[in-house]
Structures are given as structure tokens and as C-alpha cells.
Design a protein around this motif. Structure first.
Motif, PDB file in Angstrom:
ATOM      1  N   ALA A 298       0.835  -1.209   0.000  1.00 56.54           N
ATOM      2  CA  ALA A 298       0.000   0.000   0.000  1.00 56.54           C
ATOM      3  C   ALA A 298       0.867   1.254   0.000  1.00 56.54           C
ATOM      4  O   ALA A 298       0.609   2.211  -0.752  1.00 56.54           O
TER       5      ALA A 298
ATOM      6  N   SER B 128       8.108  -9.631   8.797  1.00 60.13           N
ATOM      7  CA  SER B 128       8.795 -10.430   7.791  1.00 60.13           C
ATOM      8  C   SER B 128      10.172 -10.861   8.302  1.00 60.13           C
ATOM      9  O   SER B 128      10.620 -10.445   9.375  1.00 60.13           O
TER      10      SER B 128
ATOM     11  N   TRP C  66       7.924  -8.872   0.625  1.00 58.12           N
ATOM     12  CA  TRP C  66       8.253  -7.486   0.979  1.00 58.12           C
ATOM     13  C   TRP C  66       9.097  -6.900  -0.160  1.00 58.12           C
ATOM     14  O   TRP C  66       8.854  -5.789  -0.629  1.00 58.12           O
TER      15      TRP C  66
END
Ligand SMILES: Cc1cc2nc3c(=O)[nH]c(=O)nc-3n(C[C@H](O)[C@H](O)[C@H](O)COP(=O)(O)OP(=O)(O)OC[C@H]3O[C@@H](n4cnc5c(N)ncnc54)[C@H](O)[C@@H]3O)c2cc1C
Length: 575
Positions: A35, A65, A404
Motif C-alpha cells: 500500500a 517479515s 516485501w
């Protein structure tokens, strides 16, 4: 004086007013890496952008992560060269645009015998990798941050670094480089701040509750302000659903809701109170097979990576997840299993459950692509759905980042689709070469030198290193010259100025926001009670909390250990 949480010079209240009053080109829902990058990318293209995140920025999967910027070596054994090249490009992008928050990470892969896991075969693979990624450091100005060529270690060199590993009978090791993200929540915040600098209006603790739909077109969303309690509408030409594993839930109880069946994987990585080698990570084999490998070196791998000086980050452990995305928990049995899996791969570690300081877990998409589908891609690649093409629902695009590392590219691709809808044309993305907030620096060393000169003898080398990493070129907004800047939070190395800055300039609205995300205080080890109390007092003074609220905020921080479930991220006023 009681303050409003602010991002830069703009208060959250002022952003909420903009969100309610203006009509946007693009509204991005979510506050993870996908986002954040979508909002930044759209704002840099001159689009009018809004972003709302249900909890704090980067409090979902992106915070938890394993922190590796994958350079693509894994895809060599899958013979997926396109993915290898993409991953290599994205690793380079983050090393370039966020130089204060990322760095190259060497990873040693032990070699065995004379067949698929041998030194000679790994040497050949490294040769191919080197050829395929010759341009990997293009545009990186700081030579120290470049990705070096992979190389081989002798058996002795490997065992000197990782004592006790001889029981596995390695013949040596190969060392390749990925990137490591030092602090994912700060990296995402740096992208969001860059987006606001380019004009975006953003708010945390703003939940998109319902899509607004007219004539089969999404025209915005109704949102709940989870801090203030207000409910209001945000209007936009295109809405981007970047809510990760929660993407299907945005359709709620809609009539004829789009059918989004995205299988989820629960991934877990743990922080343990052990240090192996302080610089090199070790990749070891577990007993599970990799079903996708074409040229398999054997079973699946986990990595033991140096983390924040005294810890080791170990991951990733994955399993299929079929329960409600909002109910994610990690059980004691799962932790015990993971510890056994790690010990099976590296028995000399003799890891115990009590060595685990923090558990990181989150949900992400996996699965297989529908052959021939145009705008839908699953599994090995991020999920991108133009709902106009798939469901006849205009003005809505969904993006779920598979990694990621791939968050920036996901943002670019969903904005390509959104921009075409707004302007009937697509301009060039600039996010792979524009520095994120604080990232416009010659080098980390140069920033550290600036801080040393401005605050002589005032800060320890560790504090200077942390400040340069956290704030990059923006360090002056935190550390003014003078004694006040060096005052510490009780029982910790962190500065009072950092806590205050988190509220005054980084929109931290809860104690958890400050301690777990803006300051990275609690992501290696549980902070001491004295530190939590002192931080709570500082934040309470900033935000005007009474004693009861302050206690609830402290309880919420304590409930985050060892595993911060999504529920523990909700603002205490709602719990
Ligand atoms: C243990 C683990 C290790 C991993 N290791 C790596 C690694 O080393 N390298 C790598 O590249 N990738 C790694 N990944 C994958 C990576 O973390 C994810 O692919 C990535 O973070 C997904 O980002 P996202 O923005 O799509 O989703 P998220 O980070 O989950 O963001 C979605 C956001 O949307 C918000 N949201 C949900 N509903 C609403 C709503 N209604 N309104 C507003 N906001 C809403 C959520 O609160 C959340 O913050 C790992 C993942 C895990 C779990």
C-alpha cells in the motif's frame, strides 16, 4: 500541552479533514509495504492520493517479515529467470532508495559431497548468477552498499564461523548476498512520509468498513476512525485494495461480491537470544522437501541471520492457513515444532523454547496461477486483480504482495492500472530511483559524521548508528544540538527525543506504535518494566492520557510477547 499525533508538520486531525472533504484520484487501503509503495508511486505521478490503514502503519505482515531483500538466487533452482531478474532489480531498488534502512547481507550455504550439493555445482550456479546479475549495482552511488560477487569458503572457514556444524559433514560453503531491512516498520513509514511529501493524505487507525458502489463502480469507501470514533466517507476515482491477507474481507456482505479465493500461508520467523557469526547468515536444510524445485539441492532451507547485534533471526517456517485472517495466533506446539526443526538442521545449536525472545508471524498469498488469466497472478508472483476485468466492478484494483521485496513493484503495477483508468494513459514510475524519506544521503558514514560533529561527545557510537539508520538525512528533526537531545529513556539506550519525535512527527498514537515500530525498542527483546513505564509516561504527557489509559497501553505492550497477535495491535480504546 496535549498534542495530536502528526506526520511531518500535519496533524492526524488535519489529514482526516482532508480525507473527508476532498475527492481523490486514487484511494489506497492498507498500510503495509504494498500500500505504501502504491500511494507513493501514484503521488509521484501527480495523482491526488489518499491512504488509510486500519491499525498502525506497517503493523501487519510487512512488520513481521524475515527482513530479507531477496536477490533472486532461489529462483535459479526453479529455473525462473524472469523472477530472478525482477527480484534482483527490486533488491537493488531498496538498497538505492532506502540506503539508511537496508544493507547487503552475506549468506553462507554449506556444501556437501560430490553431487547436487557439492562445491563444484554451487560454484557453477554462482557463475550463472553472476552473469545474470552483472548490472545488480547499477545506480548505487555508495560502493560499500553494493552487492559483491558470490564466493566460496573452505570447510575450515565455515566451521570457524559456525562451530559445531561439523556433525553435518560439510565440505565448505558458498557465500551469496541478499539485502537485509534493518527495520521494516520504519522503512514503510519512510515510504509513507515520502508519499505525503508528494501530496498524499494519510491516516492510521482508519478502517475501510464498506465499499461505496454506484452503478457497478466503486467510488470510494466508508471508514471508521478507530481512535476518534467517527465514521465518514472517502471519495476516489479508483480504489486500490492493498490490505494483504484481508483483501477478500473488504467485500463484506456485498451483493454479488467478487469471489477472491486466495489461499494463505502462515509464515513464521523467530528472534532468539543467541549470536552466531555477527556478519554472515547461515542457510541450513530442514527435513521438508521443496515441491517446486526443478534442480533440487535437497530439502527446504531456513536461514539463521545476524540481527541487531546480539540476536539471531531464524526463518521461515510456513504452513497452509485456512482460519480467519483476523484470528492469527502462533501456538506453543508450533513454536516447539519449529525449535525441533531448527535443531534437526543444526544440532549443535541445541536451541530451547526459552531462547525465543520474539515471534514474528503473518499471512501471505500462495497458490497457483490460473493458466492464461490476464490480470490475475497468484502464488510465485504477487496477486494483482483489476476487478473491472474479472467481476465487472469498475474503479477497484486489488494488490497483494507475495514478498516485501516485491512491494515496490506491486505498487508500480497497480498504479499503472489505476492511472490508466484515471487518465487513459500511463506515465513512468519513479519509485525505483527516488529516495524515500531520509534516504537522500551520500552514505550512512557521512550521516554518522554529521551527527558526531553536531553533538560532540553527546551520543554513544551505538546511538549514532541507530539514529543514522532510523532517520537517515532527517536526523536533525530528532536530534537538535544541545544536552536535551542526549537524555535517555530509563534503563535503555533510546533517547527521549526519539519518543517525542514518534508522536510529534511520525503519527504514533499508541505506546505500541512508539515501542514496536517507530523506535524498534521491542522487536529484539522485551523492554524492561522501567523502560516501558518511562516510555508510557513520555507518550502520556504528549497525548494527554490519564492514568487508566496509560496502564492499558502498558498492558497492551506487555501482551505483545513473545507473539504480537493482530488483536494486540488494536487501539486500547476499542479493546
Ligand atoms: C514470517 C514472515 C517472513 C517473511 N519474510 C520475508 C522476507 O524475508 N522477504 C520478503 O521479501 N518477504 C517476506 N515475507 C513476505 C512479506 O512480508 C509480505 O509479502 C508483505 O509484507 C506483504 O505486504 P502487504 O502490504 O501486501 O500486506 P500487509 O503488510 O499485511 O499489509 C496489509 C495492511 O492492510 C491493513 N488492513 C487490513 N484491512 C484493512 C481495512 N479494512 N482498512 C484499512 N487497512 C486494512 C492491515 O492492517 C495491514 O497493515 C515474509 C512474511 C512473513 C509472515
Amino acid at each position: 500541552m496535549t498534542r495530536e499525533p502528526s506526520l511531518g508538520a500535519t496533524t492526524r486531525a488535519a489529514y482526516l479533514a482532508r480525507l473527508a472533504d476532498e475527492t481523490f484520484d486514487v484511494l489506497v487501503i492498507g498500510g503495509g509495504i504494498g500500500a505504501a509503495c502504491a500511494a507513493w508511486d501514484a503521488a509521484l505521478r501527480g495523482l491526488k492520493v489518499a491512504l488509510v490503514e486500519r491499525l498502525d502503519f506497517c503493523s501487519g505482515t510487512s512488520a513481521h517479515s524475515f527482513k530479507i531483500l531477496h536477490g533472486g538466487i532461489r529462483y535459479l533452482q526453479h529455473l525462473d529467470l524472469q523472477r530472478l531478474r525482477e527480484s534482483c532489480h527490486e533488491r537493488g531498488s531498496f538498497l538505492r532508495i532506502a540506503p539508511h534502512l537496508t544493507h547487503p547481507l552475506p549468506i553462507a550455504v554449506p556444501t556437501f559431497g560430490y553431487a547436487m550439493q557439492s562445491r563444484w555445482l554451487l560454484g557453477v550456479a554462482f557463475g550463472v548468477l553472476e552473469t545474470l546479475t552483472l548490472d545488480r549495482n547499477r545506480g548505487l552511488e555508495d560502493a560499500d552498499r553494493g552487492i559483491p560477487a558470490p564466493y566460496l569458503l573452505s570447510r575450515r572457514e565455515l566451521l570457524d564461523k559456525f562451530p559445531g556444524f561439523e556433525s553435518a559433514n560439510p565440505t565448505g560453503a558458498g557465500v551469496f548476498y541478499d539485502g537485509q531491512i534493518k527495520n521494516p516498520p520504519r522503512a514503510v513509514l519512510a515510504v509513507i512520509r515520502a508519499a505525503t511529501q508528494a501530496g498524499a493524505a494519510v491516516a492510521n487507525y482508519c478502517e475501510a468498513a464498506r465499499l461505496l458502489i454506484h452503478d457497478q463502480k466503486v467510488v470510494g469507501v466508508e471508514v471508521n476512525d478507530l481512535l476518534g470514533g467517527a465514521r465518514f466517507e472517502i471519495r476516489a476515482a479508483v480504489t486500490i485494495n492493498a490490505t494483504g491477507p484481508f483483501a477478500p474481507s473488504l467485500f463484506g456482505r456485498m451483493d454479488k461480491a467478487p469471489q477472491m479465493k486466495v489461499p494463505l500461508s502462515r509464515d513464521m520467523a523467530i528472534v532468539v537470544r543467541r549470536q552466531l557469526d555477527s556478519k554472515i547468515a547461515l542457510m541450513v536444510q530442514t527435513k521438508y522437501a521443496d515441491p517446486d524445485a526443478v534442480l533440487s539441492r535437497g530439502n527446504r532451507h531456513i536461514i539463521l541471520a545476524p540481527w541487531r547485534g546480539k540476536y539471531t533471526l531464524i526463518g521461515v517456517n510456513s504452513r497452509v492457513y485456512t482460519d480467519n485472517a483476523y484470528d492469527l495466533v502462533v501456538t506453543e506446539a508450533e513454536l516447539e515444532d519449529f525449535v525441533a526443526e531448527i535443531n534437526g538442521a543444526y544440532p549443535a545449536l541445541a536451541l530451547k523454547r526459552d531462547d525465543i525472545a520474539v515471534v514474528n508471524a503473518g499471512l501471505l498469498p500462495f497458490g497457483e496461477n490460473d493458466p492464461g488469466s490476464k490480470d490475475l497472478s497468484f502464488g510465485k508472483r504477487s496477486v494483482i486483480i483489476d476487478h473491472e476485468a474479472t467481476d465487472g466492478l469498475k474503479g477497484l484494483v486489488t494488490g497483494m504482495s507475495i514478498r516485501w521485496t516485491m512491494g515496490r513493484l506491486l505498487g508500480q503495477r497497480v498504479v499503472d492500472i489505476a492511472e490508466r483508468k484515471v487518465r487513459q494513459s500511463v506515465s513512468r514510475s519513479r519509485t525505483d530511483r527516488t529516495p524515500v524519506w531520509g534516504g537522500d544521503i551520500p552514505s550512512r558514514a557521512a550521516v554518522e559524521q554529521q551527527i558526531r560533529t553536531a553533538v560532540p561527545n553527546g551520543l554513544t557510537p551505538e546511538q549514532i548508528s541507530r539514529v543514522s539508520c532510523s532517520y537517515g538525512g532527517d536526523w536533525r528533526s530528532v536530534i537538535a544540538s544541545g544536552a536535551d537531545s542526549t537524555q535517555r529513556v530509563a534503563d535503555s539506550d533510546y533517547l527521549v527525543a526519539e519518543v517525542q519525535h514518534a508522536v510529534r512527527r511520525e503519527m504514533a498514537a499508541t505506546l505500541t506504535d512508539v515501542m514496536m515500530r517507530r523506535l524498534d525498542m521491542g522487536t529484539g527483546e522485551r523492554p524492561t518494566p522501567a523502560t516501558v513505564e518511562a516510555c508510557a509516561s513520555l507518550v502520556a504527557a504528549e497525548l494527554g492520557w490519564d492514568a487508566a489509559r496509560r496502564s492499558r497501553e502498558i498492558e497492551r505492550v506487555n501482551a505483545s510477547y513473545p507473539f504480537a497477535s493482530p488483536g494486540s495491535q488494536l487501539p486500547v480504546s476499542l479493546s
